[in-house]
Design an enzyme around this catalytic site. Structure first.
Site, PDB file in Angstrom:
ATOM      1  N   VAL A 729       0.521  -1.333   0.365  1.00 25.05           N
ATOM      2  CA  VAL A 729       0.052  -0.016   0.271  1.00 25.05           C
ATOM      3  C   VAL A 729       1.186   0.731   0.227  1.00 25.05           C
ATOM      4  O   VAL A 729       0.432   2.153  -0.359  1.00 25.05           O
ATOM      5  CB  VAL A 729      -1.195   0.237   1.369  1.00 25.05           C
ATOM      6  N   GLU A 731       3.951   2.644  -0.965  1.00 24.68           N
ATOM      7  CA  GLU A 731       4.753   2.941  -2.248  1.00 24.68           C
ATOM      8  C   GLU A 731       4.235   3.868  -3.063  1.00 24.68           C
ATOM      9  O   GLU A 731       4.460   4.785  -3.585  1.00 24.68           O
ATOM     10  CB  GLU A 731       5.787   1.931  -2.433  1.00 24.68           C
TER      11      GLU A 731
END
Lengths: 765, 329, 157
Positions: A729, A731
């Site tokens: 979730v 990066e």
């Protein structure tokens, strides 16, 4: 690849949102939030040991050369000064192994050296009784240098072409021939400057020796095991003797995963003085005590049919590195997998310059890679006369062309559709400069992003306590991504207790192993480990109930028993445990088997980055995906750009807590806004010095720079990616934001900016 | 920062005496002094806190103008009803400066004394050469990164930009700086660097700013401050302009106009040339553009600050347009 | 005597604290190092981030550019003194709207937000954005911060 239908059915019930009553998947408020809003969350540098001394660093004012002499005579006389460390006086340590577990040399390690490789490199450290005394005494240290010529940055004419990184070469087909023959083509150069993580909590540590071979480090850490290993190796003490404590981390974005030389300096000072030492890196020093994102340059050529179908992608990239180490900002990541092309060629070079060694900053590699390809595909769309969204769908990669494998899941088409719908993309006027509001030009841009799934095993302890409460213990960390919360949710769901009954303890090397909190892997992996441990704890409880000679439930002769809300069967867990003479049940589990890894060497697995699976090791290529739709308003007279609307859709698989995931997505987008419009390390080439080394001059977005942001989840549980179906979730949201903004600026103004950031001088100059 | 003695001034005279002492510096909001002390640019031996002096923070309106006490906070002046009504450029300059917290700390008098943001000035360890800090030592900025440096009013000694917002509005509105008995026109209060860039203000040892006086005028009533910068907030100006205008009864002929520039010059930069060509003229896009082009007469480019020239001309033009009467094309 | 320490009596969160420090000690360092009130954060120490925002006589200011000596005779409120029993409505709204991630800028954001509402600068979202711009958040919680302040401001009207 479409997930199996039974998985999909399972997922719909499990995916969850506020209403489904399940813990995992619910929009639960951050469990560490109460402490944070009260100012009661104690960050590492806020630990207050008795007799604490303060260390302050002195940095080099030259970029290359040698320290001839350090004059500490004035500083020594200053009140409160207890110790001054210089290249002449600092004792040698043992060279620690790197994050691959390889020791670069068996020789000694000097945290301060006479050889200077960059401006700001630590040359001395002053330790005094109070912070004020140490700060002032550090100012009194004077240093004489023999100055050598320096290479300031990638654009410095003396930098040269650097060296090719063979391992980064990616090729299939014959890109050069296909490009030559392509009826439509573009060739462009895209660049990004030095960018800095600038978490609002600056780096630093407190080091305290309990005795001559027991050291405790309080330091914000994204990677407890990796950093603890470094300290233990430096000081040649057993790993178990090194305690690393990091309960909260005030932001890291990749910058707090490694032990840096200032850590060695502080720990040495503590050892020499026999008292705890705090070293707080100052804000200006955060620009040179560790590296941010390397400056990059990419030349991209696209060949296509006249209809816009890609025939070839040709990519040559380079990034700066330091003169003493190699950092590869891997620019071939996104460009190799985003679009379908029969011919592809990518090569990468690194160019040494006089800078601190660059390092990881949110979505290292994929971020600049997306800046290149997502700008270039947009340019090709205008060249051919296609809608920028249409060209992306026309060249949609149905599988991973690089690995020649099916995707574990790729809901990018769904992301484009959902984002375009909410944004109103169909109402876009195609021609540049064709949309206005008053004196402002309006532009709409789109770009996609991706980030690969990195997966390392994890380990957790789950304890069932007599009062029905549950404890979860792990050396994993929470820097804001929500680890505390989703691990509590995981245990709560597996054990059927309310989330409030679960206490999660993190950030301590005395707890079970966890891999690095980076690469968007930690939350997913630890959810798997805690889930497994919690189920095992439940099974152990049931087993005891059914089989322990003292169990009051044994007489039921049942096959199993319900566990939930602090009870087993119709007994309170506390009463049951008392009856069998236990005060708690504790299980430890790891997920080596689930990740197909050998459990032979947990130390290497957790203290290096070699313990992870590849993105493609199970026959599927696993990545997160996103599509950004962004509106900008440009004041053409002034060249100022305002992001006025953002709609982004994400495929991050199953979402364990939408409330927290949405926050991370918005945060990544906002860092992308900063990257697009503001952020740039400004180098004085005469001195090789970054001169905007503070938050007044290195500009990051303020509240006023950020509009409302709408984020949409289009992911489905992906059990090829991780145990419980989640994908990364943290990066992916920054990836593609900068090109979406540049594409919008082009649509608004007809000016294509290929050199970040998009500052006003570039638009009116 | 070097340690210092701290004391509170008991009276304005006490403060004045302190201002004449060698090594003593006055502390008002602290936003400049403590910042520069931390940078190593300022090293006072004695800090004399004047924030507890009474009666110096009032905003007194009268028929001919307003007198703002030197210790009035930026935030208080920005939101003062009379200031907003009669001197809007002053309010606009203030609320677009710094941040809400800094405006609650910084005083009006201290704000006029703020120092340049030149990175070379602010880092004495890395850049020993600075004629402002150490007269005769040279200028590290010239030949360096100069995108934020001045194009107007520079000298061979110094090209540092004056960072002020309020000061630009005050210079445009013909304000006076009250130094106890003596009054100095705002324009004359700020000095050109010339060969003495260390001397930034026409203030003598033993003098302190006690108040600012802004005269009432129709141009002040119809004034504005336009600030352009890359970040939406909490940033110094890339270029700014304070403009005040008065029109004849016909609603289109300019009777009086004041224009001053910020973010582009070594001091708040009044541009009489722009005013002169517009006075008596009917407002038209052509007239505005012609006049705005005069705003940067005599500009000298240093390295990469060329953009400031066209930018500030456009800022002036837009500020004038923003203040034109309704219904004028 | 430049190096002499001075004795101060400071009123912090409704309690009087005696303190002997050098005059150069900032309010921020006094709070964190002397009193252990570490809820007030050090993000830049040069007036550029807002993490050290506290209230002095009810006004939001930066503790890093304030001397401890300057606030003698004034009242100081830090995050620890904001809602000692129940949460302050702004704290509760930050929690509800997930208006933070790492939490490091959060006490400064909350102290600033409480003052922003009190000043009457929370009338519209754009006004909140402008008047909260002195508090940097690198995690990028801004939209949620605006939502939290909007809710708390509406509730206070």
């Amino acid at each position: 690849m479409t997930p199996r239908s039974d998985v999909l059915t399972e997922s719909r019930t499990k995916r969850g949102d506020a209403g489904d009553g399940r813990a995992l998947g619910a929009r639960i408020t951050r469990v560490d939030g109460l402490a944070k809003v009260r100012g009661a969350a104690t960050y590492s540098l806020e630990h207050r040991p008795a007799d604490l001394a303060h260390a302050v660093l002195v940095g080099s004012t030259i970029a290359a050369g040698r320290v001839r002499r350090v004059d500490q005579s004035e500083a020594e006389k200053a009140p409160g000064v207890r110790l001054i460390l210089t290249p002449d006086t600092i004792p040698a340590l043992k060279t620690a192994s790197n994050w691959l577990g390889e020791r670069p040399s068996e020789g000694p390690y000097h945290a301060l050296t006479h050889e200077i490789g960059f401006q700001g490199q630590h040359v001395a450290a002053v330790v005094a009784d109070t912070l004020e005394q140490a700060v002032e005494a550090a100012r009194l240290v004077t240093i004489e240098y023999d100055v050598a010529p320096a290479v300031a940055d990638l654009r410095d004419s003396r930098a040269g072409a650097g060296t090719e990184v063979e391992a980064m070469t990616i090729a299939w087909g014959d890109a050069e021939a296909a490009l030559e023959a392509a009826p439509a083509k573009i060739r462009r150069e895209y660049t990004t400057p030095r960018e800095y993580n600038v978490p609002i909590e600056p780096h630093g540590l407190i080091a305290e020796w309990q005795d001559e071979d027991h050291l405790t480090i309080w330091e914000p850490s994204q990677w407890i095991a990796g950093m603890a290993r470094t300290y233990a190796e430096w000081f040649e003490i057993p790993y178990e003797n090194l305690r690393m404590i990091s309960p909260y981390i005030g932001g890291g974005f990749g910058s707090k995963a490694l032990a840096y030389s200032y850590g060695a300096i502080a720990a040495q000072a503590a050892k020499l003085l026999g008292r705890p030492v705090k070293l707080a890196v100052t804000r200006p020093q955060t620009f040179t005590a560790y590296g941010g994102r390397a400056e990059t340059r990419q030349e991209i050529a696209l060949g296509a049919t006249l209809e816009g179908k890609l025939l070839a992608i040709h990519h040559r990239a380079a990034n700066e590195t330091s003169t003493t180490g190699t950092w590869v900002e891997r620019c071939g990541g996104t460009i190799a997998i985003m679009y379908a092309t029969p011919n592809f060629s990518s090569k990468h070079r690194v160019v040494p310059v006089n800078t601190v060694l660059p390092s990881a900053f949110r979505a290292p590699g994929e971020n600049p890679s997306a800046w290149g390809i997502e700008s270039a595909i947009d340019e090709l769309a205008y060249e051919i006369g296609l809608d920028p969204l249409a060209i992306r769908l026309l060249n949609y990669a149905e599988h991973d062309h690089q690995a020649n494998l099916p995707w574990s899941s790729r809901q990018l088409r769904e992301a484009f559709a959902a984002g375009a719908e909410r944004f109103g993309w169909s109402k876009r006027s195609p021609a540049p400069r064709s949309m206005r509001a008053g004196s402002q030009l309006i532009g709409w841009g789109v770009a996609a992003g991706t980030y690969p799934m990195r997966r390392t095993p994890g380990q957790a302890i789950v304890r069932l306590l007599a009062d029905g409460a549950v404890e979860v213990l792990s050396a994993a960390i929470d820097m804001g991504q929500g680890t505390y919360t989703i691990l509590a949710q995981t245990a709560a769901e597996a054990l059927a207790v309310p989330v409030e009954r679960v206490a999660v303890r993190l950030g301590d090397s005395s707890m079970p192993w966890a891999p690095v909190g980076g690469g968007s892997q930690l939350a997913n992996l630890m959810v798997g480990a805690v889930h497994k441990a919690a189920l095992a704890a439940r099974d152990e409880l049931i087993g005891l109930a059914l089989n322990d000679p003292k169990s009051p439930l044994r007489h039921l002769q049942a096959n199993t028993l319900p566990v939930g809300d602090g009870r087993i069967g119709d007994l309170e867990i506390g009463a049951f445990l008392a009856a069998i003479g236990r005060d708690h049940i504790e299980v430890l589990r790891d997920t080596f088997a689930e990740n197909g890894k050998s459990a032979d060497d947990p130390f290497k697995t957790y203290t290096t980055i070699t313990g992870g699976r590849t993105t493609t090791d199970n026959g599927y290529s696993a990545h997160s995906w996103c599509a950004h739709f962004i509106e900008v308003r440009v004041d053409e007279d002034f060249g100022t750009v305002r992001v006025s609307r953002v709609v982004s859709a994400f495929d991050c698989g199953r979402i364990f807590n939408p409330k927290l995931a949405e926050s991370q997505w918005k945060g990544g987008i906002i860092q992308g806004i900063g990257q697009a419009l503001l952020e740039e390390g400004v180098v004085d080439r005469r001195h090789g010095r970054v001169i905007n080394n503070n938050l007044g001059d290195y500009l990051i977005p303020t509240n006023a720079d950020v509009p409302d942001i709408e984020v949409i989840s289009v992911g489905v549980p992906d059990f090829h990616a991780t145990m419980l179906g989640g994908k990364g979730v943290g990066e992916v949201p920054i990836v593609g934001v900068a090109p979406a903004i540049a594409n919008a600026v082009f649509h608004a103004t007809g000016k294509r900016i290929r050199d970040l950031p998009i500052t006003l001088d570039k638009l009116i100059g | 920062m070097r340690n210092f003695a701290y004391r509170r001034a008991g009276s304005v005279d006490d403060a004045r005496r302190a201002a004449a002492e060698a090594g003593a510096m006055l502390l008002a909001g602290g936003t400049t002094l403590l910042d520069l002390a931390k940078c190593g640019v300022a090293a006072p031996e004695t800090v004399v806190d004047i924030t507890h002096l009474r009666g110096l923070d009032t905003i007194a309106h009268d028929p001919s103008g307003v007198t703002i006490g030197a210790l009035a906070k930026m935030s208080a002046v920005a939101t003062d009803r009379g200031i907003c009504a009669h001197y809007p450029a002053v309010s606009e300059a203030l609320w677009q400066a710094a941040s809400a917290q800094l405006r609650n700390m910084a005083t009006i008098g201290g704000n006029l004394m703020q120092r340049t943001r030149c990175a070379y000035f602010r880092d004495p360890v890395a850049f020993p050469a600075c004629n402002k800090r150490n007269p005769g030592s040279g200028c590290a900025a010239i030949g360096g990164v100069t995108r934020n440096h001045a194009v107007l009013g520079t000298s061979q000694s110094c090209i540092a930009t004056n960072p002020g917002d309020l000061a630009v509005a005050l210079v445009a509105l013909d304000a006076e700086i009250v130094l106890g008995e003596r009054r100095v026109a705002a324009d004359a209060f700020f000095l050109l660097p010339g060969a003495t860039p260390q001397r930034e203000h026409a203030i003598e040892p033993g003098e302190i700013i006690t108040a600012i006086r802004i005269p009432v005028s129709a141009a002040a009533c119809n004034s504005t401050y336009l600030k352009v910068r890359g970040r939406q907030s909490y940033e110094f100006a890339a270029a700014s302009a304070a403009v005040g205008m008065e029109f004849e009864a016909d609603g289109r002929t300019i009777r009086d106009i004041r224009v001053a520039l910020g973010g582009v010059a070594t001091k708040p930069w009044r541009v009489h040339a722009v005013e002169a060509v517009l006075k008596g003229q009917e407002l038209s896009p052509e007239a505005i553009d012609r006049a705005a082009a005069l705003a940067t007469e005599g500009a000298v480019i240093h390295g990469d600050n060329r953009t400031k020239i066209s930018l500030v001309q456009r800022v002036v033009a837009r500020a004038i347009i923003n203040r034109k009467p309704r219904g004028i094309a | 005597m430049p190096n002499a320490a001075i004795s101060l009596r400071l009123q912090i969160n409704g309690h009087l604290h005696d303190l002997t420090v050098e005059p150069r000690v900032t309010l921020l360092d006094a709070l964190r190092e002397q009193f252990g009130l570490t809820g007030t954060k050090k993000g830049c120490d040069q007036g550029q981030c807002g993490a050290c925002t506290v209230h002095v006589d009810g006004q939001r200011v930066l503790a890093c550019l304030t001397l401890a000596a300057q606030v003698e005779g004034r009242t100081v409120t830090t995050i620890e003194g904001l809602g000692e029993e129940a949460l302050h409505p702004v704290q509760a709204a930050f929690l509800e709207h997930d208006a933070f991630q790492c939490g490091y800028c959060t006490p400064g954001q909350i102290m600033s937000a409480v003052a922003c509402i009190r000043e009457g600068h929370a009338g519209t979202d754009d006004e909140i954005r402008e008047y909260m711009s002195g508090n940097l958040c690198r995690c990028g919680a801004y939209p949620n911060i605006v939502a939290a302040i909007r809710q708390a401001a509406e509730a206070s009207r």
